[in-house]
Motif scaffolding. Sequence first.
Motif, PDB file in Angstrom:
ATOM      1  N   LYS A   1       6.561   8.864   6.355  1.00  0.00           N
ATOM      2  CA  LYS A   1       5.709   8.927   7.540  1.00  0.00           C
ATOM      3  C   LYS A   1       4.402   9.627   7.182  1.00  0.00           C
ATOM      4  O   LYS A   1       4.335  10.361   6.191  1.00  0.00           O
ATOM      5  CB  LYS A   1       6.399   9.721   8.644  1.00  0.00           C
ATOM      6  N   LEU A   2       3.400   9.430   8.010  1.00  0.00           N
ATOM      7  CA  LEU A   2       2.101  10.061   7.780  1.00  0.00           C
ATOM      8  C   LEU A   2       2.227  11.578   7.760  1.00  0.00           C
ATOM      9  O   LEU A   2       1.626  12.246   6.914  1.00  0.00           O
ATOM     10  CB  LEU A   2       1.108   9.615   8.851  1.00  0.00           C
ATOM     11  N   SER A   3       3.020  12.144   8.651  1.00  0.00           N
ATOM     12  CA  SER A   3       3.180  13.601   8.688  1.00  0.00           C
ATOM     13  C   SER A   3       3.805  14.121   7.386  1.00  0.00           C
ATOM     14  O   SER A   3       3.435  15.199   6.904  1.00  0.00           O
ATOM     15  CB  SER A   3       4.023  14.016   9.898  1.00  0.00           C
ATOM     16  N   SER A   4       4.698  13.350   6.804  1.00  0.00           N
ATOM     17  CA  SER A   4       5.305  13.741   5.521  1.00  0.00           C
ATOM     18  C   SER A   4       4.267  13.670   4.410  1.00  0.00           C
ATOM     19  O   SER A   4       4.222  14.551   3.542  1.00  0.00           O
ATOM     20  CB  SER A   4       6.480  12.825   5.172  1.00  0.00           C
ATOM     21  N   LEU A   5       3.446  12.644   4.441  1.00  0.00           N
ATOM     22  CA  LEU A   5       2.385  12.494   3.442  1.00  0.00           C
ATOM     23  C   LEU A   5       1.444  13.691   3.491  1.00  0.00           C
ATOM     24  O   LEU A   5       1.101  14.264   2.456  1.00  0.00           O
ATOM     25  CB  LEU A   5       1.616  11.196   3.683  1.00  0.00           C
TER      26      LEU A   5
ATOM     27  N   LEU B   1       9.392   9.191   0.562  1.00  0.00           N
ATOM     28  CA  LEU B   1       7.935   9.118   0.491  1.00  0.00           C
ATOM     29  C   LEU B   1       7.487   8.549  -0.854  1.00  0.00           C
ATOM     30  O   LEU B   1       6.591   7.712  -0.909  1.00  0.00           O
ATOM     31  CB  LEU B   1       7.345  10.512   0.715  1.00  0.00           C
ATOM     32  N   GLU B   2       8.132   8.973  -1.916  1.00  0.00           N
ATOM     33  CA  GLU B   2       7.779   8.466  -3.246  1.00  0.00           C
ATOM     34  C   GLU B   2       8.192   7.009  -3.434  1.00  0.00           C
ATOM     35  O   GLU B   2       7.684   6.337  -4.327  1.00  0.00           O
ATOM     36  CB  GLU B   2       8.389   9.354  -4.329  1.00  0.00           C
ATOM     37  N   LYS B   3       9.086   6.512  -2.582  1.00  0.00           N
ATOM     38  CA  LYS B   3       9.454   5.091  -2.614  1.00  0.00           C
ATOM     39  C   LYS B   3       8.564   4.265  -1.687  1.00  0.00           C
ATOM     40  O   LYS B   3       8.736   3.055  -1.574  1.00  0.00           O
ATOM     41  CB  LYS B   3      10.912   4.909  -2.185  1.00  0.00           C
ATOM     42  N   GLY B   4       7.652   4.938  -0.994  1.00  0.00           N
ATOM     43  CA  GLY B   4       6.754   4.220  -0.082  1.00  0.00           C
ATOM     44  C   GLY B   4       7.332   4.029   1.301  1.00  0.00           C
ATOM     45  O   GLY B   4       6.932   3.128   2.028  1.00  0.00           O
ATOM     46  N   GLN B   5       8.275   4.884   1.681  1.00  0.00           N
ATOM     47  CA  GLN B   5       8.941   4.727   2.974  1.00  0.00           C
ATOM     48  C   GLN B   5       8.740   5.925   3.883  1.00  0.00           C
ATOM     49  O   GLN B   5       9.489   6.142   4.812  1.00  0.00           O
ATOM     50  CB  GLN B   5      10.441   4.518   2.757  1.00  0.00           C
TER      51      GLN B   5
ATOM     52  N   ILE C   1       0.835  -1.195   0.000  1.00  0.00           N
ATOM     53  CA  ILE C   1       0.000   0.000   0.000  1.00  0.00           C
ATOM     54  C   ILE C   1       0.877   1.255   0.000  1.00  0.00           C
ATOM     55  O   ILE C   1       0.610   2.190  -0.731  1.00  0.00           O
ATOM     56  CB  ILE C   1      -0.956   0.002   1.216  1.00  0.00           C
ATOM     57  N   LEU C   2       1.912   1.257   0.845  1.00  0.00           N
ATOM     58  CA  LEU C   2       2.775   2.430   0.928  1.00  0.00           C
ATOM     59  C   LEU C   2       3.496   2.698  -0.394  1.00  0.00           C
ATOM     60  O   LEU C   2       3.655   3.843  -0.810  1.00  0.00           O
ATOM     61  CB  LEU C   2       3.784   2.272   2.058  1.00  0.00           C
TER      62      LEU C   2
ATOM     63  N   ARG D   1       1.655   7.085  -6.580  1.00  0.00           N
ATOM     64  CA  ARG D   1       0.596   8.059  -6.878  1.00  0.00           C
ATOM     65  C   ARG D   1       1.016   9.481  -6.547  1.00  0.00           C
ATOM     66  O   ARG D   1       0.674  10.418  -7.259  1.00  0.00           O
ATOM     67  CB  ARG D   1      -0.679   7.685  -6.133  1.00  0.00           C
ATOM     68  N   ILE D   2       1.767   9.646  -5.466  1.00  0.00           N
ATOM     69  CA  ILE D   2       2.259  10.982  -5.127  1.00  0.00           C
ATOM     70  C   ILE D   2       3.229  11.477  -6.196  1.00  0.00           C
ATOM     71  O   ILE D   2       3.167  12.626  -6.622  1.00  0.00           O
ATOM     72  CB  ILE D   2       2.915  10.974  -3.738  1.00  0.00           C
ATOM     73  N   ALA D   3       4.117  10.605  -6.648  1.00  0.00           N
ATOM     74  CA  ALA D   3       5.058  10.985  -7.709  1.00  0.00           C
ATOM     75  C   ALA D   3       4.298  11.351  -8.983  1.00  0.00           C
ATOM     76  O   ALA D   3       4.634  12.344  -9.645  1.00  0.00           O
ATOM     77  CB  ALA D   3       6.036   9.842  -7.976  1.00  0.00           C
TER      78      ALA D   3
END
Length: 89
Positions: free
Chosen positions: A43-47, A37-41, A1-2, A8-10
């Motif tokens: 944190k929620l706060s970063s998202l 984050l774009e690799k799926g690693q 999922i991550l 999707r963010i990328a």
Amino acid sequence: ILKELGIRIASLRLQKNLRQIDMSEQSGLSLDTVKRLEKGQGKLSSLVAVLRALNALYVLNDFIPPVSLDPISIAKMKGKVRQRGRGRK
């Protein structure tokens, strides 16, 4: 999922024609954090910071929609807001 979230963010970033460094500056995150984050690693706060920078916080409503109660449940609760769950008997 991550990993899928990262993809999707990328894609959203590229659709808005932003480089990772631009996203970093707009979100207030380091370049390494954006890359992770774009690799799926991430944190929620970063998202949340990245979604805010992309003007896409609305997607969280689709991800976790608000809970709505039916009129009968509201009447039973007499206008009170539920504070905790009850264990099964």
